[in-house]
Design a protein around this motif. Sequence first.
Motif, mmCIF file in Angstrom:
data_model
loop_
_atom_site.group_PDB
_atom_site.id
_atom_site.type_symbol
_atom_site.label_atom_id
_atom_site.label_comp_id
_atom_site.label_asym_id
_atom_site.label_seq_id
_atom_site.Cartn_x
_atom_site.Cartn_y
_atom_site.Cartn_z
ATOM 1 N N LEU A 105 0.823 -1.206 0.000
ATOM 2 C CA LEU A 105 0.000 0.000 0.000
ATOM 3 C C LEU A 105 0.859 1.259 0.000
ATOM 4 C CD1 LEU A 105 -2.779 -1.234 2.409
ATOM 5 C CD2 LEU A 105 -3.129 -0.493 0.061
ATOM 6 N N GLN A 106 2.022 1.202 0.672
ATOM 7 C CA GLN A 106 2.933 2.346 0.640
ATOM 8 C C GLN A 106 3.434 2.600 -0.776
ATOM 9 O OE1 GLN A 106 5.818 1.268 3.689
ATOM 10 N NE2 GLN A 106 5.121 2.961 4.993
ATOM 11 N N GLY A 107 3.705 1.502 -1.509
ATOM 12 C CA GLY A 107 4.132 1.639 -2.900
ATOM 13 C C GLY A 107 3.059 2.292 -3.745
ATOM 14 N N PHE A 108 1.813 1.886 -3.519
ATOM 15 C CA PHE A 108 0.693 2.473 -4.255
ATOM 16 C C PHE A 108 0.546 3.954 -3.941
ATOM 17 C CE2 PHE A 108 -3.813 3.706 -3.524
ATOM 18 C CZ PHE A 108 -4.157 3.946 -4.857
ATOM 19 N N ILE A 109 0.597 4.305 -2.657
ATOM 20 C CA ILE A 109 0.429 5.706 -2.248
ATOM 21 C C ILE A 109 1.565 6.564 -2.793
ATOM 22 C CG2 ILE A 109 0.421 7.260 -0.245
ATOM 23 C CD1 ILE A 109 -1.055 4.937 1.251
ATOM 24 N N TYR A 110 2.789 6.011 -2.804
ATOM 25 C CA TYR A 110 3.948 6.747 -3.322
ATOM 26 C C TYR A 110 3.760 7.054 -4.808
ATOM 27 C CZ TYR A 110 8.657 7.731 -4.971
ATOM 28 O OH TYR A 110 9.735 8.315 -5.568
ATOM 29 N N GLU A 111 3.356 6.046 -5.586
ATOM 30 C CA GLU A 111 3.178 6.230 -7.024
ATOM 31 C C GLU A 111 2.019 7.187 -7.339
ATOM 32 O OE1 GLU A 111 4.825 5.249 -9.711
ATOM 33 O OE2 GLU A 111 6.390 4.327 -8.462
ATOM 34 N N THR A 112 0.919 6.998 -6.621
ATOM 35 C CA THR A 112 -0.285 7.797 -6.893
ATOM 36 C C THR A 112 -0.119 9.246 -6.455
ATOM 37 O OG1 THR A 112 -1.594 5.795 -6.512
ATOM 38 C CG2 THR A 112 -2.798 7.861 -6.593
ATOM 39 N N SER A 113 0.584 9.447 -5.343
ATOM 40 C CA SER A 113 0.701 10.789 -4.764
ATOM 41 C C SER A 113 1.520 11.739 -5.622
ATOM 42 C CB SER A 113 1.305 10.705 -3.361
ATOM 43 O OG SER A 113 0.430 10.020 -2.491
ATOM 44 N N LYS A 114 2.276 11.209 -6.579
ATOM 45 C CA LYS A 114 3.059 12.074 -7.468
ATOM 46 C C LYS A 114 2.149 13.016 -8.259
ATOM 47 C CE LYS A 114 6.703 8.618 -8.216
ATOM 48 N NZ LYS A 114 7.315 7.697 -9.226
ATOM 49 N N LEU A 115 0.912 12.588 -8.476
ATOM 50 C CA LEU A 115 -0.027 13.355 -9.295
ATOM 51 C C LEU A 115 -1.070 14.091 -8.455
ATOM 52 C CD1 LEU A 115 -0.680 10.586 -11.986
ATOM 53 C CD2 LEU A 115 0.957 12.473 -12.126
ATOM 54 N N LEU A 116 -0.962 14.004 -7.111
ATOM 55 C CA LEU A 116 -2.003 14.573 -6.242
ATOM 56 C C LEU A 116 -1.439 15.664 -5.342
ATOM 57 C CD1 LEU A 116 -3.724 11.257 -5.044
ATOM 58 C CD2 LEU A 116 -4.447 12.730 -6.929
ATOM 59 N N ASN A 117 -2.271 16.646 -5.019
ATOM 60 C CA ASN A 117 -1.867 17.618 -4.001
ATOM 61 C C ASN A 117 -2.073 17.003 -2.621
ATOM 62 O OD1 ASN A 117 -4.632 17.884 -3.264
ATOM 63 N ND2 ASN A 117 -4.924 19.533 -4.746
ATOM 64 N N GLU A 118 -1.649 17.712 -1.587
ATOM 65 C CA GLU A 118 -1.675 17.150 -0.230
ATOM 66 C C GLU A 118 -3.094 16.836 0.237
ATOM 67 O OE1 GLU A 118 0.450 19.747 2.370
ATOM 68 O OE2 GLU A 118 2.388 18.853 1.856
ATOM 69 N N ARG A 119 -4.034 17.683 -0.128
ATOM 70 C CA ARG A 119 -5.422 17.459 0.305
ATOM 71 C C ARG A 119 -5.989 16.193 -0.336
ATOM 72 N NH1 ARG A 119 -8.412 20.623 3.304
ATOM 73 N NH2 ARG A 119 -6.800 22.227 3.183
ATOM 74 N N SER A 120 -5.674 15.971 -1.614
ATOM 75 C CA SER A 120 -6.141 14.769 -2.304
ATOM 76 C C SER A 120 -5.449 13.520 -1.763
ATOM 77 C CB SER A 120 -5.895 14.897 -3.812
ATOM 78 O OG SER A 120 -6.643 15.962 -4.348
ATOM 79 N N GLN A 121 -4.165 13.651 -1.411
ATOM 80 C CA GLN A 121 -3.446 12.533 -0.802
ATOM 81 C C GLN A 121 -4.104 12.124 0.520
ATOM 82 O OE1 GLN A 121 0.773 13.368 -0.361
ATOM 83 N NE2 GLN A 121 0.815 14.437 -2.324
ATOM 84 N N ALA A 122 -4.439 13.130 1.323
ATOM 85 C CA ALA A 122 -5.065 12.861 2.622
ATOM 86 C C ALA A 122 -6.412 12.168 2.436
ATOM 87 C CB ALA A 122 -5.234 14.161 3.404
ATOM 88 N N ARG A 123 -7.179 12.618 1.446
ATOM 89 C CA ARG A 123 -8.479 11.991 1.190
ATOM 90 C C ARG A 123 -8.318 10.545 0.725
ATOM 91 N NH1 ARG A 123 -11.366 13.179 -4.018
ATOM 92 N NH2 ARG A 123 -10.549 11.107 -4.390
#
Length: 298
Positions: free
Chosen positions: A56-74
């Motif tokens: 899941l950390q790998g997924f969040i790392y890859e996905t978060s490259k395209l998201l702002n902090e608020r979207s990451q938190a959501r």
Amino acid sequence: MKWEQAIQDFTYYLKIERGLADNTIQNYRLDILKLTNYLSEFDISVSLEAITEEELQGFIYETSKLLNERSQARLISGLKSFFDYLIFEDYRKNNPLELIESPRLGRKLPDTLSTKEIDQLISAIDLSHPQGQRNKAIIETLYGCGLRVSELTGLKLSHLHFDEGFIKVVGKGNKERLVPINSYTQKFIELYKDEIRIHLDPKPEFKDILFLNRRGARLTRAMIFTIVKQLAKQAHIQKNISPHTFRHSFATHLLENGANLRVIQQMLGHESITTTEIYMHLDKTHLRSVLEQFHPRA
């Protein structure tokens, strides 16, 4: 249990047992689908019962490259809720996101308009235009009752209880509440209803909807945004405003004039008082006047 079935059951749980709004449920669902797409793209074959924190950390790392902090938190919050649901249903014993922290977010204060700016914006409405009187009633209702845009577009004729001084509003998660309406706002709704709307031919499914477009259909959220943006431009208001700005202004002006925070919470339909507390961002001159008026040492 397969991912597809778990996602379907989770969305059903959010709707039936949690009573969340459709937009919120859709966002939860899309976040989980992003995870399954990631697993497929990187050829990671793992069940929802066995997926680990590292994956899941790998997924969040890859996905978060395209998201702002608020979207990451959501995203993280939505996934945590999904795995909490799996624990609740005895599909898992632990939540693999338990130790994964969301980005720290600063508290964003809502934009507001002054009463002068609101009057300025309403004055920019062209009442000679066929939709002018309707648009004035819309702005007065957004500001006078503090409605969300979805609550405004769904407002029904049968929910106008003017004799009692209330309107019935259907909010998030289809939760109903009574919102007081002042005679000033009521006047503009009645003017639109009795002189403009009466000449429209509503489509059968929209006969009870208050605000209609020229074709007799319910107004969309996008249309309300367009009306507000155009009026702001015509009124030369430089702030980046939306229909929600009137809701923020409604709450802020009530608070500045001495209204109780709990009462404002009820009118806005907030489940938690902490959501309403964001409106405590009063300017310092008002805070000082409150101190001087109410503190015994003032």
